[in-house]
Design a protein around this motif. Structure first.
Motif, short mmCIF file in Angstrom:
data_model
loop_
_atom_site.label_atom_id
_atom_site.label_comp_id
_atom_site.label_asym_id
_atom_site.label_seq_id
_atom_site.Cartn_x
_atom_site.Cartn_y
_atom_site.Cartn_z
N LEU A 15 0.97 -0.77 -0.17
CA LEU A 15 0.23 0.17 -0.05
C LEU A 15 0.55 1.25 -0.13
CD1 LEU A 15 -2.97 1.15 0.28
CD2 LEU A 15 -3.21 0.65 2.38
N GLY A 16 1.65 1.25 1.02
CA GLY A 16 2.93 2.18 0.38
C GLY A 16 3.61 2.23 -0.30
N LEU A 19 1.33 3.78 -2.89
CA LEU A 19 0.70 5.60 -2.51
C LEU A 19 2.04 6.49 -3.00
CD1 LEU A 19 -0.63 5.15 0.75
CD2 LEU A 19 -1.80 5.83 -1.43
N LEU A 20 2.75 6.39 -2.51
CA LEU A 20 4.70 6.76 -3.18
C LEU A 20 4.99 6.78 -4.82
CD1 LEU A 20 6.62 5.10 -0.28
CD2 LEU A 20 5.44 7.48 -0.47
N ALA A 22 2.95 7.16 -6.59
CA ALA A 22 2.24 9.12 -6.97
C ALA A 22 2.52 9.66 -6.75
CB ALA A 22 0.81 8.13 -6.97
N CYS A 23 4.29 10.07 -6.40
CA CYS A 23 4.33 10.92 -6.13
C CYS A 23 5.29 11.42 -7.67
CB CYS A 23 5.82 10.77 -5.58
SG CYS A 23 5.07 10.32 -3.52
N ILE A 26 2.74 16.23 -9.44
CA ILE A 26 0.94 16.78 -9.32
C ILE A 26 0.92 18.24 -9.41
CG2 ILE A 26 -0.94 15.72 -8.83
CD1 ILE A 26 -0.33 12.92 -7.80
N PRO A 28 -1.09 20.70 -7.79
CA PRO A 28 -2.40 20.42 -6.65
C PRO A 28 -3.57 21.85 -7.26
CG PRO A 28 0.00 21.72 -5.85
CD PRO A 28 -0.26 21.25 -7.22
N TRP A 29 -4.41 20.76 -7.58
CA TRP A 29 -6.05 21.07 -8.07
C TRP A 29 -6.33 21.69 -7.12
CZ3 TRP A 29 -4.73 16.08 -6.47
CH2 TRP A 29 -5.75 15.36 -5.87
N VAL A 30 -6.08 21.77 -5.95
CA VAL A 30 -7.08 23.35 -5.06
C VAL A 30 -6.30 24.19 -4.31
CG1 VAL A 30 -8.28 23.09 -2.55
CG2 VAL A 30 -8.56 21.44 -4.24
N GLU A 34 -7.87 28.58 -1.99
CA GLU A 34 -8.73 27.92 -1.97
C GLU A 34 -9.17 27.54 -1.24
OE1 GLU A 34 -9.50 27.82 -6.91
OE2 GLU A 34 -8.37 26.94 -6.54
N ARG A 35 -9.11 27.39 -0.12
CA ARG A 35 -8.74 26.13 1.41
C ARG A 35 -9.91 27.06 2.53
NH1 ARG A 35 -2.91 22.90 0.43
NH2 ARG A 35 -3.38 23.28 -1.83
N PHE B 135 1.60 16.42 -2.31
CA PHE B 135 1.27 17.38 -3.51
C PHE B 135 0.81 18.47 -2.78
CE2 PHE B 135 -0.04 12.87 -3.65
CZ PHE B 135 1.64 12.14 -3.88
N GLY B 136 1.60 19.53 -2.87
CA GLY B 136 1.21 20.72 -2.10
C GLY B 136 0.10 21.21 -1.51
N LEU B 138 -2.35 18.54 -0.59
CA LEU B 138 -3.81 18.09 -0.66
C LEU B 138 -3.64 17.34 0.20
CD1 LEU B 138 -4.75 18.35 -4.64
CD2 LEU B 138 -5.36 20.37 -2.79
N LEU B 141 -0.71 11.55 4.26
CA LEU B 141 0.10 10.20 4.79
C LEU B 141 0.39 10.11 5.99
CD1 LEU B 141 0.40 7.40 3.43
CD2 LEU B 141 2.26 8.28 2.17
N PHE B 143 1.58 6.78 8.62
CA PHE B 143 2.25 5.41 9.24
C PHE B 143 1.89 5.81 10.82
CE2 PHE B 143 3.59 5.20 4.65
CZ PHE B 143 2.96 4.41 4.22
N LYS B 179 -12.67 21.92 -3.70
CA LYS B 179 -12.34 22.71 -2.46
C LYS B 179 -13.28 23.41 -1.16
CE LYS B 179 -14.56 26.43 -4.85
NZ LYS B 179 -15.10 27.25 -6.39
#
Lengths: 79, 385
Positions: A15-16, A19-20, A22-23, A26, A28-30, A34-35, B135-136, B138, B141, B143, B179
């Motif tokens: 699992l780790g 997830l990693l 995908a590093c 990328i 940030p889409w937000v 916008e937070r 990822f900015g 977002l 993670l 453990f 958002k």
């Protein structure tokens, strides 16, 4: 032990890795600006950690299931 | 004679194990400095448990936050287990914990130690976790790993001592999706090895030589248990400033307990008040060695009649109100920034599918099924500084 259950020693590293993997770069889409809604106190995942940990105690004592309800951190005194 | 407390405490120390490694939703920021004083009261099924919980968290320097918690359960029990096979009792449990968060860049490391003491049960837990923002910011993670060592004793036998060792592994992801929407996914595995049953509890077996048609003998559990749980939660900001949250958890263990838990909550602010309503549903199958009535003495290798390990369905309806009496807008309370007082009530109802109410004194096999109703009150004051 029931053999049909996933083997933790294999599953967790996998699992780790998943997830990693995908590093990549990328975007940030937000955006940070916008937070503001997510930062509103009503959106806190655990606004009252001392209360959350207590009610989890109650359910642990009254039911046979446990775990999987993370994100209780942020000041419960036990993270 | 004490009957229910050790198993309850065993489960409570599991909660400490769980909480010892769960992560903050926003790992790149240290938790806010705050202090909470809570009074809790559980009243239902002949059991009354109340006491305080006090939490203080304070940042030290720029990258460290320390936290301490002191928690007390004062138990007065005349539960159905107690009134059918033992005598009512009173008991007190004290728990304290210390934790430290260390923030470095986008990484937060946490260590935690928890100690719990009761007259016939001691527990210690050490936990460690690492959270990484990516990822900015977002995605967070986390453990985690925790190790627990319990010591089970009997109040009526000073020579009785048994060990119980626990380990827990967890992976969690908190993800900002839009958002208006944030979600979490958590996977947790717990392994236990040692004395898992309650030294006081009995199972019921058919006995034609008894006037009631049944007798009791001590329960006997397997000495290992491994459970897996995966939970997903999402919280959504509604356009008129309110929040909606949904949660689902799937649970399965090596005792053949399979559970589904779901909840839906709604939070609505109004002036200086914030109101929350929540409904929670839980259903589970029973452990493979659970029987309401065994066919005879020592009928199976393992035997249990703990109603929490039986097939059951629970429903909880919660209402909560919080009032912020102190806010950031130019107050003159010195170092205090915010203050609030909160009160909540949870109405818990449990239907047991295979646990008879022996108080009814009905013919064997035709006793009504037991139902539990409990009310849980919480009142607490919080300060941020």
């Amino acid at each position: 032990m029931n053999d049909s259950l996933p083997n933790t020693r294999i599953l967790l590293p996998l699992l780790g890795l998943l997830l990693l993997s995908a590093c990549g770069p990328i975007e940030p889409w937000v955006k940070p600006y916008e937070r503001d809604r997510l930062a509103d106190p009503i959106m806190a995942l655990d606004s009252d950690p001392v209360s959350t940990s207590y009610i989890q105690h109650v359910y642990e004592a009254r039911e046979g299931a446990r775990g999987g309800e993370g994100a209780a951190g942020g000041g419960c005194g036990c993270n | 004679m004490i009957l229910a407390t050790p198993m309850m405490l065993q489960r409570i120390t599991l909660t400490a194990l769980l909480l010892a490694i769960t992560g903050n939703a926003f790992a790149g920021v240290l938790p806010e400095d705050r202090a909470d004083v809570l009074y809790h009261l559980y009243d239902g099924g002949g059991v009354e448990i109340d006491g305080p919980s006090i939490l203080i968290r304070k940042q030290v320097g720029k990258s460290v936050s320390v936290v301490g918690n002191y928690y007390v359960d004062m138990v007065t029990s005349a539960s159905i287990d107690v009134v059918t096979t033992a005598s009512p009792y009173t008991e007190e449990r004290k728990q304290w914990s210390l934790g430290l968060d260390y923030l470095r860049g986008n990484t937060t490391m946490r260590v935690n130690y928890t100690s719990s003491e009761e007259s016939d049960y001691d527990a210690e837990t050490v936990g460690f976790s690492v959270s990484q923002d990516m990822f900015g910011d977002l995605t967070t993670l986390t453990f985690g790993y925790a190790l627990g060592n319990d010591l089970v004793r009997r109040s009526d036998d000073v020579l009785f001592e048994r060990d119980l060792d626990k380990q827990m592994y967890s992976v969690g992801v908190t993800q900002i999706l839009t958002k208006n929407l944030i979600s979490t996914l958590n996977f947790e595995t717990i392994t236990e090895e040692g004395f898992l049953n309650n030294p006081y509890r009995s199972v019921r077996y058919a006995d034609s030589s008894s006037a009631l048609g049944y007798s009791f003998e001590p329960e006997l559990y397997p000495n290992t248990r491994t459970s897996n749980a995966v939970g997903i939660r999402a919280r959504y900001y509604l356009p008129y400033r309110a929040a909606l949250e949904g949660e689902y958890r799937y649970f399965i263990d090596t005792w053949d307990i399979e559970g589904h838990t779901g909840s839906l909550s709604y939070t609505h602010p109004w002036n200086d008040f914030t109101f929350t309503g929540k409904f929670r549903y839980h259903t589970q199958t029973g452990a493979h060695f659970y029987r309401d009535l065994f066919s005879g003495p020592q009928a199976t290798n393992f035997r249990g009649r703990d109603k929490e390990l039986s097939p059951l369905t629970s429903y909880t309806f919660k209402l909560k109100a919080a009032y912020e009496f102190l806010n950031d807008d130019g107050n003159d309370w010195g170092f205090l920034k915010r203050g609030s007082v909160s009160a909540s009530v949870d109405l818990l109802h449990i239907d047991y599918d295979d646990f008879s109410d022996l108080r009814a004194l009905a013919p064997i096999g035709s006793e009504p099924l037991y139902q539990l109703d409990a009310t849980i009150y919480q009142v607490f004051v919080s300060f941020w500084y």
